[in-house]
Scaffold this motif. Structure first.
Motif, short mmCIF file in Angstrom:
data_model
loop_
_atom_site.label_atom_id
_atom_site.label_comp_id
_atom_site.label_asym_id
_atom_site.label_seq_id
_atom_site.Cartn_x
_atom_site.Cartn_y
_atom_site.Cartn_z
N VAL A 244 0.83 -1.14 -0.17
CA VAL A 244 -0.30 0.03 0.25
C VAL A 244 0.88 0.93 0.16
CG1 VAL A 244 -2.10 1.17 1.36
CG2 VAL A 244 -2.11 -1.19 1.22
N VAL A 245 0.77 2.23 -1.15
CA VAL A 245 1.57 3.36 -1.10
C VAL A 245 0.32 4.26 -1.16
CG1 VAL A 245 2.45 4.79 -2.49
CG2 VAL A 245 2.93 2.36 -2.66
N ILE A 246 0.26 5.59 -0.30
CA ILE A 246 -0.40 6.79 -0.12
C ILE A 246 0.14 7.79 -0.23
CG2 ILE A 246 -2.00 8.40 1.93
CD1 ILE A 246 -2.20 5.87 2.95
N ILE A 247 -0.29 9.48 -1.77
CA ILE A 247 0.23 9.59 -1.47
C ILE A 247 -0.88 10.99 -1.98
CG2 ILE A 247 0.92 11.59 -3.98
CD1 ILE A 247 2.38 8.41 -4.77
N SER A 248 -0.11 11.71 -0.52
CA SER A 248 -1.14 13.05 -0.11
C SER A 248 -0.94 14.07 -0.86
CB SER A 248 -1.22 13.42 1.65
OG SER A 248 -1.80 14.30 0.96
N THR A 249 -1.48 15.25 -1.74
CA THR A 249 -1.65 15.94 -2.67
C THR A 249 -2.72 16.81 -3.10
OG1 THR A 249 -0.06 16.34 -5.33
CG2 THR A 249 -1.66 14.92 -5.14
N ASP A 250 -2.61 18.59 -3.96
CA ASP A 250 -3.94 18.60 -4.41
C ASP A 250 -3.77 18.57 -5.53
OD1 ASP A 250 -1.68 20.37 -4.57
OD2 ASP A 250 -1.96 22.33 -4.45
N LYS A 251 -3.05 17.65 -6.42
CA LYS A 251 -3.28 17.89 -8.53
C LYS A 251 -1.82 16.87 -8.44
CE LYS A 251 0.05 21.37 -9.74
NZ LYS A 251 0.34 22.62 -10.20
N ALA A 252 -2.85 15.85 -8.96
CA ALA A 252 -2.35 14.81 -9.34
C ALA A 252 -2.32 14.72 -10.96
CB ALA A 252 -2.08 13.54 -8.91
N THR A 253 -1.74 13.75 -12.31
CA THR A 253 -1.90 13.04 -12.88
C THR A 253 -1.59 11.18 -13.10
OG1 THR A 253 0.34 13.41 -14.47
CG2 THR A 253 -1.68 15.03 -14.42
N ASP A 274 -5.98 7.98 -18.76
CA ASP A 274 -5.44 8.97 -18.22
C ASP A 274 -6.17 9.90 -17.65
OD1 ASP A 274 -3.19 10.07 -20.61
OD2 ASP A 274 -4.44 8.65 -21.17
N LEU A 275 -5.72 10.18 -16.53
CA LEU A 275 -6.94 11.10 -15.81
C LEU A 275 -5.74 12.24 -15.43
CD1 LEU A 275 -8.05 8.22 -13.03
CD2 LEU A 275 -9.46 9.46 -14.99
N GLU A 276 -6.34 13.83 -14.95
CA GLU A 276 -5.93 14.83 -14.45
C GLU A 276 -6.64 15.03 -12.95
OE1 GLU A 276 -5.77 18.99 -13.16
OE2 GLU A 276 -6.89 17.58 -14.55
N ILE A 277 -6.37 15.42 -12.12
CA ILE A 277 -6.91 15.15 -11.33
C ILE A 277 -6.26 16.82 -10.42
CG2 ILE A 277 -7.09 14.02 -8.51
CD1 ILE A 277 -5.99 11.85 -10.55
N HIS A 278 -7.36 17.51 -9.92
CA HIS A 278 -7.19 18.55 -9.07
C HIS A 278 -7.62 18.81 -7.65
CE1 HIS A 278 -9.45 20.60 -12.09
NE2 HIS A 278 -9.87 21.50 -11.22
N ILE A 279 -7.64 19.74 -6.63
CA ILE A 279 -8.74 19.76 -5.73
C ILE A 279 -9.36 20.77 -5.75
CG2 ILE A 279 -6.56 21.35 -3.60
CD1 ILE A 279 -9.38 17.79 -2.81
N LEU A 280 -10.64 21.08 -5.25
CA LEU A 280 -11.41 22.09 -5.41
C LEU A 280 -11.56 22.40 -3.82
CD1 LEU A 280 -14.10 20.56 -8.09
CD2 LEU A 280 -11.80 22.94 -8.38
#
Length: 289
Positions: A244-253, A274-280
């Motif tokens: 298990v790997v956990i990455i905490s971030t506010d944006k990622a691909t 492909d996923l582009e992800i960012h926090i709102l």
């Protein structure tokens, strides 16, 4: 002076008849001097109809009876407005209500949804779509796809499809993940994009998650053998495990080596590479205990 409140009901969520619930809510509104406008979703242009209702009635709150998908739809409809959303859990998947620690009883829930204070919580944007709770690539998305295609609803529908999904599990996929100015590669059975801690079953998948911290977590499950599944189901998420790997971030691909099934808040969204992800950050006001 009477308050205006809109009550959005998904009549088919969780395979439950909502007529009695509507009566209970209408009685609660009458006792508390609330003007209630009931709207039952149909799956056809609901978002725009709810926007129109808001502009007509200018409610103080909007109450939702349904699962995570219905709540997400209402949140998207209300994203331009400053309004509190209350939840009466009534879906097959009620993950957000579990994370908000909403009461089990209807009377207590009514008080929270209609009368209590609120917190501001984040949403996640994934390829332009909004997520309020948990989205994922891989095994659980396979389950959601199978569930949507089956005729059995509710808990037993999920249980049946969980067995089918595990026995028909595909090969792992390779994921290239860019976040926090780093790029890593992992072989994975499942990647969870988490705005909170638990699935609707109460299973903890993201132990350190918070819905209002301006970040989301990528929970990468490299292996899903029976031992690891057992630990997760019993709430003992092995965060120090090599699997298990956990990455905490506010944006990622995220890029995968072949199309992998993907779901947002219990709604199947097709196979993706492909996923582009960012926090709102602080997108919704949610009524809480």
């Amino acid at each position: 002076m009477k308050k205006n409140i809109i009550f959005v009901v998904n009549p088919i969520s969780g395979d439950l008849d909502k007529s009695e619930l509507i009566e209970i809510v209408e009685e609660f509104a009458t006792v508390n001097h609330i003007t209630l406008e009931v709207f039952e979703t149909t799956g056809k242009n609901d978002l725009n109809k709810i926007k129109a209702l808001y502009n007509e009635f200018l409610p103080e709150r909007i109450i939702v009876a349904g699962g995570d998908g219905t709540i997400k739809m209402v949140a998207e409809a209300m994203e331009e407005y400053d309004i509190i959303i209350g939840i009466l859990p009534a879906g097959s998947a009620n993950g957000l209500s579990v994370d908000l620690n909403l009461p089990a009883g209807i009377e207590e829930n009514l008080k929270v949804a209609f009368l209590n204070h609120y917190i501001e919580i984040d949403m996640i944007c994934i390829n332009g779509k909004k997520s309020i709770h948990l989205s994922d690539l891989g095994l659980n998305a396979n389950l959601v796809k199978n569930y949507e295609q089956s005729d059995v609803r509710g808990f037993w529908g999920y249980a049946l499809q969980a067995f089918t999904t595990l026995t028909e599990s595909e090969e792992p996929f390779m994921a290239t993940i860019s976040a926090n100015n780093k790029t890593v590669e992992h072989e994975a059975r499942m990647i969870v994009i988490a705005n909170s801690q638990k699935y609707g079953t109460g299973v903890v998948i993201n132990p350190n998650g918070a819905m209002n911290d301006g970040k989301f977590e990528l929970v990468i499950l490299k292996s899903l053998d029976l031992l690891l599944i057992g630990k997760i189901i019993t709430g003992n998420m092995p965060i120090d495990s090599d699997d298990v790997v956990i990455i905490s971030t506010d944006k990622a691909t995220i890029k995968t080596d072949y199309p992998v099934n993907f779901q947002i808040d219990g709604e199947y969204c097709g196979a993706q590479t492909d996923l582009e992800i960012h926090i709102l950050h602080k997108q919704m006001k949610m009524a809480v205990p």
